[in-house]
Write a protein that holds these residues in place. Structure first.
Motif, PDB file in Angstrom:
ATOM      1  N   VAL A 129     -21.809  13.199  17.156  1.00 55.44           N
ATOM      2  CA  VAL A 129     -20.871  12.288  16.511  1.00 55.44           C
ATOM      3  C   VAL A 129     -21.212  12.176  15.040  1.00 55.44           C
ATOM      4  CG1 VAL A 129     -19.952   9.940  16.475  1.00 55.44           C
ATOM      5  CG2 VAL A 129     -20.567  11.003  18.647  1.00 55.44           C
ATOM      6  N   PHE A 130     -20.188  12.293  14.200  1.00 56.90           N
ATOM      7  CA  PHE A 130     -20.374  12.182  12.747  1.00 56.90           C
ATOM      8  C   PHE A 130     -20.566  10.708  12.390  1.00 56.90           C
ATOM      9  CE2 PHE A 130     -19.578  15.015   9.034  1.00 56.90           C
ATOM     10  CZ  PHE A 130     -19.983  14.124   8.056  1.00 56.90           C
ATOM     11  N   ILE A 131     -21.728  10.377  11.829  1.00 57.75           N
ATOM     12  CA  ILE A 131     -22.029   8.995  11.451  1.00 57.75           C
ATOM     13  C   ILE A 131     -21.870   8.849   9.943  1.00 57.75           C
ATOM     14  CG2 ILE A 131     -23.774   7.173  11.416  1.00 57.75           C
ATOM     15  CD1 ILE A 131     -24.996   8.471  13.893  1.00 57.75           C
ATOM     16  N   PRO A 132     -20.980   7.978   9.474  1.00 58.39           N
ATOM     17  CA  PRO A 132     -20.799   7.810   8.019  1.00 58.39           C
ATOM     18  C   PRO A 132     -22.035   7.198   7.375  1.00 58.39           C
ATOM     19  CG  PRO A 132     -19.553   6.151   9.225  1.00 58.39           C
ATOM     20  CD  PRO A 132     -20.090   7.103  10.248  1.00 58.39           C
ATOM     21  N   LYS A 133     -22.337   7.647   6.163  1.00 60.29           N
ATOM     22  CA  LYS A 133     -23.532   7.162   5.462  1.00 60.29           C
ATOM     23  C   LYS A 133     -23.214   6.117   4.403  1.00 60.29           C
ATOM     24  CE  LYS A 133     -26.203  11.418   6.114  1.00 60.29           C
ATOM     25  NZ  LYS A 133     -26.933  12.522   5.440  1.00 60.29           N
ATOM     26  N   ASN A 134     -22.073   6.236   3.758  1.00 56.23           N
ATOM     27  CA  ASN A 134     -21.782   5.354   2.627  1.00 56.23           C
ATOM     28  C   ASN A 134     -21.312   3.964   3.053  1.00 56.23           C
ATOM     29  OD1 ASN A 134     -22.452   7.469   0.984  1.00 56.23           O
ATOM     30  ND2 ASN A 134     -20.331   8.154   0.684  1.00 56.23           N
ATOM     31  N   ASP A 135     -20.374   3.890   3.985  1.00 55.36           N
ATOM     32  CA  ASP A 135     -19.842   2.591   4.427  1.00 55.36           C
ATOM     33  C   ASP A 135     -19.423   2.702   5.886  1.00 55.36           C
ATOM     34  OD1 ASP A 135     -17.395   3.947   4.401  1.00 55.36           O
ATOM     35  OD2 ASP A 135     -17.010   3.338   2.332  1.00 55.36           O
ATOM     36  N   LEU A 136     -18.706   1.682   6.347  1.00 55.50           N
ATOM     37  CA  LEU A 136     -18.316   1.641   7.760  1.00 55.50           C
ATOM     38  C   LEU A 136     -17.028   2.396   8.041  1.00 55.50           C
ATOM     39  CD1 LEU A 136     -19.118  -2.099   8.587  1.00 55.50           C
ATOM     40  CD2 LEU A 136     -20.507  -0.070   9.053  1.00 55.50           C
ATOM     41  N   SER A 137     -16.394   2.952   7.002  1.00 58.35           N
ATOM     42  CA  SER A 137     -15.154   3.684   7.217  1.00 58.35           C
ATOM     43  C   SER A 137     -15.435   4.991   7.944  1.00 58.35           C
ATOM     44  CB  SER A 137     -14.485   3.973   5.873  1.00 58.35           C
ATOM     45  OG  SER A 137     -13.347   4.771   6.058  1.00 58.35           O
ATOM     46  N   SER A 138     -14.519   5.379   8.853  1.00 55.94           N
ATOM     47  CA  SER A 138     -14.715   6.629   9.596  1.00 55.94           C
ATOM     48  C   SER A 138     -13.412   7.415   9.670  1.00 55.94           C
ATOM     49  CB  SER A 138     -15.250   6.336  11.002  1.00 55.94           C
ATOM     50  OG  SER A 138     -14.339   5.530  11.717  1.00 55.94           O
ATOM     51  N   LYS A 139     -12.679   7.495   8.555  1.00 57.78           N
ATOM     52  CA  LYS A 139     -11.471   8.315   8.501  1.00 57.78           C
ATOM     53  C   LYS A 139     -11.883   9.738   8.150  1.00 57.78           C
ATOM     54  CE  LYS A 139      -8.287   4.633   7.101  1.00 57.78           C
ATOM     55  NZ  LYS A 139      -7.314   4.182   6.076  1.00 57.78           N
ATOM     56  N   PRO A 140     -11.695  10.671   9.065  1.00 56.03           N
ATOM     57  CA  PRO A 140     -12.169  12.030   8.814  1.00 56.03           C
ATOM     58  C   PRO A 140     -11.297  12.792   7.806  1.00 56.03           C
ATOM     59  CG  PRO A 140     -11.931  11.568  11.162  1.00 56.03           C
ATOM     60  CD  PRO A 140     -11.207  10.501  10.421  1.00 56.03           C
ATOM     61  N   GLU A 141     -11.898  13.826   7.252  1.00 59.86           N
ATOM     62  CA  GLU A 141     -11.205  14.748   6.349  1.00 59.86           C
ATOM     63  C   GLU A 141     -11.579  16.165   6.755  1.00 59.86           C
ATOM     64  OE1 GLU A 141     -11.317  16.022   1.627  1.00 59.86           O
ATOM     65  OE2 GLU A 141     -11.803  13.962   2.207  1.00 59.86           O
ATOM     66  N   LEU A 142     -10.586  17.028   6.895  1.00 60.56           N
ATOM     67  CA  LEU A 142     -10.799  18.399   7.342  1.00 60.56           C
ATOM     68  C   LEU A 142     -10.540  19.381   6.199  1.00 60.56           C
ATOM     69  CD1 LEU A 142      -8.868  18.241  10.756  1.00 60.56           C
ATOM     70  CD2 LEU A 142     -11.288  17.795  10.360  1.00 60.56           C
ATOM     71  N   ASN A 143     -11.211  20.525   6.284  1.00 56.90           N
ATOM     72  CA  ASN A 143     -10.964  21.592   5.314  1.00 56.90           C
ATOM     73  C   ASN A 143     -11.544  22.889   5.851  1.00 56.90           C
ATOM     74  OD1 ASN A 143      -9.970  22.758   2.920  1.00 56.90           O
ATOM     75  ND2 ASN A 143     -10.611  20.961   1.737  1.00 56.90           N
ATOM     76  N   PHE A 144     -11.317  23.973   5.123  1.00 54.46           N
ATOM     77  CA  PHE A 144     -11.807  25.284   5.526  1.00 54.46           C
ATOM     78  C   PHE A 144     -12.913  25.739   4.599  1.00 54.46           C
ATOM     79  CE2 PHE A 144      -7.546  25.011   7.268  1.00 54.46           C
ATOM     80  CZ  PHE A 144      -7.718  25.503   8.553  1.00 54.46           C
ATOM     81  N   LYS A 145     -13.764  26.580   5.127  1.00 54.44           N
ATOM     82  CA  LYS A 145     -14.847  27.149   4.317  1.00 54.44           C
ATOM     83  C   LYS A 145     -14.353  28.323   3.496  1.00 54.44           C
ATOM     84  CE  LYS A 145     -19.695  28.497   4.705  1.00 54.44           C
ATOM     85  NZ  LYS A 145     -20.823  28.769   5.620  1.00 54.44           N
ATOM     86  N   ASN A 146     -13.415  29.065   4.045  1.00 47.47           N
ATOM     87  CA  ASN A 146     -12.831  30.202   3.348  1.00 47.47           C
ATOM     88  C   ASN A 146     -12.038  29.698   2.145  1.00 47.47           C
ATOM     89  OD1 ASN A 146     -11.331  32.465   2.521  1.00 47.47           O
ATOM     90  ND2 ASN A 146     -11.153  33.238   4.612  1.00 47.47           N
ATOM     91  N   THR A 147     -12.357  30.195   0.982  1.00 51.33           N
ATOM     92  CA  THR A 147     -11.706  29.722  -0.247  1.00 51.33           C
ATOM     93  C   THR A 147     -10.213  30.053  -0.257  1.00 51.33           C
ATOM     94  OG1 THR A 147     -12.375  31.781  -1.342  1.00 51.33           O
ATOM     95  CG2 THR A 147     -13.829  29.858  -1.601  1.00 51.33           C
ATOM     96  N   ALA A 148      -9.808  31.114   0.460  1.00 56.25           N
ATOM     97  CA  ALA A 148      -8.390  31.476   0.498  1.00 56.25           C
ATOM     98  C   ALA A 148      -7.580  30.467   1.306  1.00 56.25           C
ATOM     99  CB  ALA A 148      -8.228  32.880   1.075  1.00 56.25           C
ATOM    100  N   LEU A 149      -8.239  29.786   2.238  1.00 54.65           N
ATOM    101  CA  LEU A 149      -7.556  28.798   3.080  1.00 54.65           C
ATOM    102  C   LEU A 149      -7.850  27.358   2.667  1.00 54.65           C
ATOM    103  CD1 LEU A 149      -8.243  30.418   6.585  1.00 54.65           C
ATOM    104  CD2 LEU A 149      -6.180  30.645   5.188  1.00 54.65           C
ATOM    105  N   LYS A 150      -8.850  27.177   1.861  1.00 56.35           N
ATOM    106  CA  LYS A 150      -9.314  25.831   1.505  1.00 56.35           C
ATOM    107  C   LYS A 150      -8.261  25.075   0.711  1.00 56.35           C
ATOM    108  CE  LYS A 150     -13.335  23.473  -0.440  1.00 56.35           C
ATOM    109  NZ  LYS A 150     -14.658  23.678  -1.089  1.00 56.35           N
ATOM    110  N   ASN A 151      -8.118  23.783   1.022  1.00 59.20           N
ATOM    111  CA  ASN A 151      -7.195  22.903   0.314  1.00 59.20           C
ATOM    112  C   ASN A 151      -7.986  22.057  -0.673  1.00 59.20           C
ATOM    113  OD1 ASN A 151      -5.658  20.224  -0.021  1.00 59.20           O
ATOM    114  ND2 ASN A 151      -4.126  21.555   0.932  1.00 59.20           N
ATOM    115  N   GLU A 152      -7.455  21.879  -1.868  1.00 60.51           N
ATOM    116  CA  GLU A 152      -8.192  21.174  -2.926  1.00 60.51           C
ATOM    117  C   GLU A 152      -8.447  19.712  -2.568  1.00 60.51           C
ATOM    118  OE1 GLU A 152      -6.238  21.564  -6.626  1.00 60.51           O
ATOM    119  OE2 GLU A 152      -6.448  23.757  -6.730  1.00 60.51           O
ATOM    120  N   THR A 153      -7.475  19.080  -1.940  1.00 60.47           N
ATOM    121  CA  THR A 153      -7.626  17.653  -1.610  1.00 60.47           C
ATOM    122  C   THR A 153      -8.082  17.427  -0.183  1.00 60.47           C
ATOM    123  OG1 THR A 153      -5.294  17.508  -1.001  1.00 60.47           O
ATOM    124  CG2 THR A 153      -5.869  17.016  -3.298  1.00 60.47           C
ATOM    125  N   GLY A 154      -8.114  18.490   0.638  1.00 59.61           N
ATOM    126  CA  GLY A 154      -8.490  18.325   2.039  1.00 59.61           C
ATOM    127  C   GLY A 154      -7.326  17.797   2.877  1.00 59.61           C
TER     128      GLY A 154
END
Length: 404
Positions: A129-154
């Motif tokens: 389970v992904f545990i947030p470090k900064n605050d209690l918010s847990s809204k996920p953000e997805l993106n790709f590792k491949n730069t050709a598919l990666k989105n600038e804002t996620g």
């Protein structure tokens, strides 16, 4: 039911009707059940994803509603077996046949929060389970590792949930394609979309099935995320879409489904049940059978004598009236004084005087009159009245004594 009970019952009935009205008019809450069904419009259904995918002509898609073990036993042709669900819990035999089929140059794609532990062990993986470090918010953000598919804002989720990621125990055969992090925590990204070679084939694992849900794909440009995921799948071979492991149902087993699916019909059904219960409580109680009124038998002697006397009077048969009057008087003596009237002698007069309270002379005088009128052939009304008066006078002077 008294007046107070009626008022209380009426108030209770109005309260039930009012609460039912409030419940019936209240907007239905959002259904967050993780269905991922291809025809489900709820937030975590996948109608948008599957309809968009099926509308693309270059894909050969086949829906499979039987267990993978059974489908693969039927000599399944080459292609990609696609699993999208909240859980994909393959048993040992089923996983073996799936991996054997994959190793022959096919693809196995699994997107689920709960992936079969045996499959994870095979690839030296585990989910955390992904545990947030900064605050209690847990809204996920997805993106790709491949730069050709990666989105600038996620690709961002608008609601909060606990995201999962893969932790690799052996990364030599694992390729990371997608990353997940908590919005605002850019420095802590973890893999959520990976692949691994297995024999001649490939296994794709994705830990965020919410990314294929209706509510995610309809937000901003998030539909591009699903398109880029599908870019990894071989388009030249057919794709087998699993419907067997879905959390939702493709059919409705309950005969009450149609009745309960409509709010108005549902409350009509509830009112019917409540009415039956009230009927049982108030009308279904055991009722005592009415006891019929049994009237006592009436003594018709007086009515009989009166009717008979009226008949004789009407026919003017006074001799018969006199005879009946004498017989009734003799019966009166036998019943009340317990004296036999068979022999009218001196002993009879003595007993009659003793028990009736009249004198012996009165008794003899009365019976002399009785003897006279009983033998008279042409007796008239005056004779009858005279005899009747004599008998009544004798009875009225009686002292009420009777023999025992």
């Amino acid at each position: 039911m008294n007046k107070t009970s009626k008022v209380f019952f009426g108030f209770f009935l109005l309260l039930v009707v009012f609460l039912t009205y409030l419940e019936a008019t209240e907007p239905e809450p959002v259904n967050w059940t993780p269905s991922y069904m291809s025809d489900d419009k709820i937030p975590l259904g996948s109608l948008v994803f599957y309809e968009s995918w099926k509308s693309t002509q270059k894909w050969d898609l086949e829906e499979v509603s039987i267990p993978p073990f059974e489908k693969l036993t039927d000599s399944l042709k080459n292609g990609t077996y696609f699993f999208l669900n909240n859980a994909a819990a393959f048993d040992t035999d089923e996983l073996d046949i799936l991996l054997n089929w994959t190793s022959k140059g096919n693809e196995l794609f699994v997107s689920a929060r709960n992936i079969s532990p045996a499959l994870l062990d095979t690839l030296q993986l585990e989910t955390k389970v992904f545990i947030p470090k900064n605050d209690l918010s847990s809204k996920p953000e997805l993106n790709f590792k491949n730069t050709a598919l990666k989105n600038e804002t996620g690709f961002k989720f608008t609601n909060e949930f606990s995201p999962l990621y893969f932790e690799q125990r052996d990364s030599s055969n694992i390729h990371v394609h997608g990353l997940i992090n908590i919005q605002g925590d850019e420095g802590n990204k973890q893999p959520n979309f990976i692949s691994a070679r297995f024999g001649e084939g490939t296994i794709y694992l994705h830990s965020t099935p919410e990314a294929f849900s209706n509510y995610f794909l309809l937000s901003q440009q998030n539909y591009e995320y699903a398109e880029k995921i599908l870019a990894y799948i071989n388009k030249r071979n057919p794709v087998f879409l699993d419907n067997y492991y879905k959390a939702g149902k493709s059919f409705y087993a309950s005969p009450l489904y149609l009745l309960l699916s409509q709010n108005q019909l549902k409350w009509a059904y509830y009112f019917l049940l409540a009415g039956c219960i009230l009927f049982i409580l108030f009308e279904g109680k055991r009722k005592q059978r009415a006891i019929p009124i049994v009237n006592p038998l009436k003594n018709q002697s007086y009515e009989y004598a009166k009717t008979l006397g009226d008949l004789y009077l009407e026919e003017k048969e006074y001799a018969k009236l006199i005879s009946q009057k004498i017989n009734l008087f003799l019966e009166y003596i036998r019943i009340n004084y317990r004296i036999s009237t068979k022999n009218i002698d001196e002993e009879f007069y003595i007993l009659l005087a003793a028990k009736s309270g009249n004198s012996i002379a009165d008794g003899k005088k009365l019976f002399k009159k009785i003897q006279h009128f009983s033998t008279k052939k042409n007796a008239g009304k005056t004779d009858f009245l005279e005899l009747a008066e004599a008998i009544n006078n004798f009875k009225s002077h009686s002292n009420g004594k009777s023999g025992k």
